[in-house]
Design an enzyme around this catalytic site. Structure first.
Site, PDB file in Angstrom:
ATOM      1  N   LYS A 115      -1.374  59.322  90.134  1.00 38.28           N
ATOM      2  CA  LYS A 115      -2.428  58.474  89.568  1.00 38.28           C
ATOM      3  C   LYS A 115      -3.188  59.185  88.457  1.00 38.28           C
ATOM      4  CE  LYS A 115      -3.280  55.003  93.025  1.00 38.28           C
ATOM      5  NZ  LYS A 115      -4.238  54.277  93.842  1.00 38.28           N
ATOM      6  N   LYS A 206       7.684  51.799  93.273  1.00 39.92           N
ATOM      7  CA  LYS A 206       7.375  51.042  94.499  1.00 39.92           C
ATOM      8  C   LYS A 206       6.643  49.741  94.146  1.00 39.92           C
ATOM      9  CE  LYS A 206       3.004  52.889  95.899  1.00 39.92           C
ATOM     10  NZ  LYS A 206       2.106  53.667  96.639  1.00 39.92           N
ATOM     11  N   LYS A 209       0.237  46.848  94.177  1.00 42.70           N
ATOM     12  CA  LYS A 209      -0.804  45.906  93.752  1.00 42.70           C
ATOM     13  C   LYS A 209      -1.215  46.182  92.317  1.00 42.70           C
ATOM     14  CE  LYS A 209      -3.083  46.087  98.296  1.00 42.70           C
ATOM     15  NZ  LYS A 209      -3.536  47.382  98.804  1.00 42.70           N
TER      16      LYS A 209
END
Ligand code: TYM
Length: 344
Positions: A115, A206, A209
């Site tokens: 991230k 993956k 969201k």
């Protein structure tokens, strides 16, 4: 048996969340209930602060997530369903564990590395310390079983390391001189099939969201046509399906769709391939879309029926939070005391 798990309210819950985690929350809720144990499932709204967010959206998506979890089969009379923000014991314990967690441990977290990317200096402190809050989430309740998808495995290992070090450093002694550990070491419960559902647009990423493309995921709130359309457009290759699992090795997108089918049908991938091997995606995709709609359609209908009753959803969270505060209090008190912090 204490089942504890959390899910973030940012973005829409999707098929990966359902197959990787939510379905297991429901199975373990029933198991714990039958065995006289307890199941605590929470909305990780405090974790959502680690990334930029919109406050109005956070409130709306928190309530939508409660509706989704209930629609998926979580029963507020069997499980304790709440949001972290109403249980300040979580961030309180996080602070107490910050003295035990090591910078090096957090630096190794792959989610942090992914991230933050090259811009570590620009990230929030919350994104870095996020796994310590996650450790507090489960250790607070002496969790034994933590149902999660594979991407959370490393965070759970960290929670175990923190618990172990805290027990070593601070556990009080029993009268016979043995250690009286404060924390239980939690076990991750990761499903065999569907531990990591991939994006429909890219078999190496993956399903998430936060993916900007809505076509990359099946949202639990998608209607039947949208689901079918997303499967139809899912990235694949021109080859027919193989008859054996080995034939999926270099075919990430095909493997993902077969894995989704297997998880939804309650079959192994080998069984799915025994049925569909030799067939092209022209016949497999419609079968997968039908199965998806059959399994997720009732969940969506239930979600739509629940989502606008904010009063009822708020009441579920308030009732769950009151119980959670009660369940967590003894552990927190023991931690304060073990650390020599005076509280009267
Ligand atoms: P979150 O909100 O990203 O995901 C919720 C759960 O869904 C699983 N999951 C997946 N499983 C399979 N395939 C996928 N593509 C996929 N995407 C998500 C996740 O593994 C997770 O189980 N940090 C956590 C929330 C959390 C938590 C906790 C979990 C906070 N505190 C304590 C367990 C215990 C998270 O962001 O999950």
């Amino acid at each position: 048996m204490r089942v504890v798990s959390g899910i973030q309210p940012t973005g829409k819950p999707h098929l990966g969340n359902y197959l990787g985690a939510i379905r297991n929350y429901v199975a373990l809720q029933d198991d714990a209930h039958a065995k006289g144990g307890e199941c605590l499932i929470f909305i990780a709204d405090l974790h959502a602060l680690s990334m930029p967010h919109d406050p109005a959206e956070l409130r709306a998506s928190t309530l939508e997530l409660v509706a989704t979890l209930v629609a998926c089969g979580l029963d507020p009379d069997k499980a304790i369903l709440f949001n972290q923000a109403q249980v300040p014991l979580h961030p309180e314990l996080q602070w107490l564990l910050n003295g035990t967690a090591r910078m090096g441990w957090l630096n190794r977290m792959t989610q942090w590395k992914d991230k933050a990317g090259k811009n570590r200096e620009g990230q929030s402190v919350a994104l870095f310390t996020y796994p310590v809050l996650q450790a507090a989430d489960v250790l607070l309740y002496q969790a034994t079983h933590v149902p999660v998808g594979e991407d959370q495995k490393q965070h759970l290992e960290l929670a175990r390391d923190i618990a172990q070090k805290f027990n070593n450093d601070f556990a009080p002694k029993n009268p016979d001189g043995s250690d009286a550990p404060i924390f239980t070491l939690p076990d991750p419960i990761i499903p065999k099939e569907a531990a990591r559902i991939m994006s429909l647009r890219d078999g190496s990423a993956k399903m998430s969201k936060s993916d900007p493309s809505d076509m990359s995921r099946i949202n639990l709130s998608d209607d039947a046509d949208t689901m079918a359309q997303k499967i139809k457009k899912a990235k694949t290759d021109p080859e027919p399906l193989p008859s054996e699992e080995a034939g999926l090795a270099d075919r990430a997108e095909a493997k993902n769709l077969v894995g989704i089918y297997a998880a939804l049908a309650g079959q192994s991938q080998a069984e799915v391939l025994a049925q569909y091997g030799g067939q092209g995606f022209g016949s497999f995709k419609p079968a997968l879309a039908d199965l998806l709609v059959a399994k997720l359609g009732p969940i969506r209908d239930q979600f739509v029926a629940l989502k606008d009753d904010h009063e009822a959803l708020d009441a579920i969270l308030a009732r769950g939070a009151a119980k959670a505060r009660e369940r967590g209090a003894p552990t927190l008190a023991a931690v304060y005391s073990a650390l020599g912090l005076v509280r009267h």
